[in-house]
Write a protein that holds these residues in place. Structure first.
Motif, PDB file in Angstrom:
ATOM      1  N   SER A 169      -7.214 -15.179   0.721  1.00  0.00           N
ATOM      2  CA  SER A 169      -7.607 -14.755  -0.614  1.00  0.00           C
ATOM      3  C   SER A 169      -6.783 -15.531  -1.635  1.00  0.00           C
ATOM      4  N   VAL A 170      -7.312 -15.626  -2.843  1.00  0.00           N
ATOM      5  CA  VAL A 170      -6.598 -16.277  -3.935  1.00  0.00           C
ATOM      6  C   VAL A 170      -6.417 -15.269  -5.064  1.00  0.00           C
ATOM      7  N   THR A 194      -2.998 -16.325  -0.262  1.00  0.00           N
ATOM      8  CA  THR A 194      -2.350 -15.422   0.677  1.00  0.00           C
ATOM      9  C   THR A 194      -3.170 -15.298   1.957  1.00  0.00           C
ATOM     10  N   THR A 195      -2.454 -15.031   3.050  1.00  0.00           N
ATOM     11  CA  THR A 195      -3.099 -14.822   4.333  1.00  0.00           C
ATOM     12  C   THR A 195      -2.162 -14.007   5.221  1.00  0.00           C
ATOM     13  N   SER A 196      -2.655 -13.550   6.351  1.00  0.00           N
ATOM     14  CA  SER A 196      -1.849 -12.805   7.322  1.00  0.00           C
ATOM     15  C   SER A 196      -1.985 -13.462   8.683  1.00  0.00           C
ATOM     16  N   LEU A 197      -0.885 -13.453   9.446  1.00  0.00           N
ATOM     17  CA  LEU A 197      -0.877 -14.077  10.759  1.00  0.00           C
ATOM     18  C   LEU A 197       0.118 -13.357  11.652  1.00  0.00           C
ATOM     19  N   GLU A 198      -0.375 -12.780  12.738  1.00  0.00           N
ATOM     20  CA  GLU A 198       0.482 -12.122  13.734  1.00  0.00           C
ATOM     21  C   GLU A 198       1.407 -11.081  13.100  1.00  0.00           C
ATOM     22  N   PHE A 204       1.598 -18.471  -0.659  1.00  0.00           N
ATOM     23  CA  PHE A 204       1.855 -19.799  -1.195  1.00  0.00           C
ATOM     24  C   PHE A 204       1.501 -19.754  -2.678  1.00  0.00           C
ATOM     25  N   ARG A 205       2.465 -20.077  -3.578  1.00  0.00           N
ATOM     26  CA  ARG A 205       2.254 -19.752  -4.985  1.00  0.00           C
ATOM     27  C   ARG A 205       2.826 -20.829  -5.904  1.00  0.00           C
TER      28      ARG A 205
END
Length: 226
Positions: A169-170, A194-198, A204-205
């Motif tokens: 998402s942004v 933004t993202t999700s992982l494990e 990142f901004r």
């Protein structure tokens, strides 16, 4: 260096760098969070002299009420090394709008005493969903005696968040700092992916202001809920 707001908030963010209260539950519930960020930036201004920092907090929520605390290392160049935020709020829903009304105390336990660095803010925000996915929000924060005892100060912010997929998402935020008595008002902006992982949330901004006295920053943060 001069500290122009530090969170929320609102913020948020608000962001950064602000603690994020746990979602309200029918029964009281504890939650926690920890973050490693490449640079703690608050309302467009670095709080760590562009150095990486570990942050974290705890929240308790029940029904529409929450209380919590959040802490981060800081570097203002005057020996101040720690920020601790204490906050409480209420999150009712009115029609299509989710509200967030509360107070926050910014405490710097090892800061010089003169002038005073600790300060209170009261804040109010509202958010809603346009269509099925686009999140928009606006907020205002007010301090009767802002950082370094410069008098009345307001912070206004507006944000939008758009999902790109199930994973990404942004979001974008624009804020305005209004130092009623001291002057030096400025606008800050933030654009994030933004993202999700494990089980980890990645952010990142790109952050900047319209004031040439402050730098622009690309900030990477990794956080996890506890």
């Amino acid at each position: 260096m001069f500290k122009s707001f530090t969170r929320l908030a609102v913020a948020a963010a608000a962001a950064a760098t602000m603690a994020t209260p746990a979602l309200a539950q029918d029964e009281g519930e504890w939650s926690g969070n920890v973050t490693l960020t490449s640079n703690y930036v608050f309302r467009g201004i670095t709080q760590t002299d562009e150095a990486p920092m570990v942050q974290g907090g705890f929240d308790w929520a029940s029904d529409s009420f929450y209380v919590g605390t959040w802490a981060s290392g800081v570097d203002f160049g005057d020996g101040t090394s720690t920020e601790i935020d204490l906050y409480a709020g209420w999150t009712p829903t009115v029609g299509a709008f989710d509200l967030d009304l509360g107070v926050i105390y910014y405490w710097y336990p090892d800061a010089p005493d003169n002038p005073e660095q600790n300060f209170f803010e009261a804040y109010a925000g509202a958010s809603t969903t346009l269509g099925d996915t686009v999140e928009v929000g606006a907020s205002v924060a007010y301090s009767p005696e802002f950082y370094l005892e410069i008098g009345d100060a307001f912070y206004y912010a507006a944000s939008i968040g758009i999902p790109l997929s199930e994973m990404f998402s942004v979001d974008a935020t624009v804020g305005y700092s209004d130092f009623v008595d001291a002057g030096g008002d400025y606008t800050d902006y933030s654009l994030g992916l933004t993202t999700s992982l494990e089980g980890f949330d990645l952010d990142f901004r790109f952050i900047g202001t319209d004031d040439d006295a402050f730098d622009e920053y690309f900030v990477v943060s990794v956080s996890r809920s506890l």
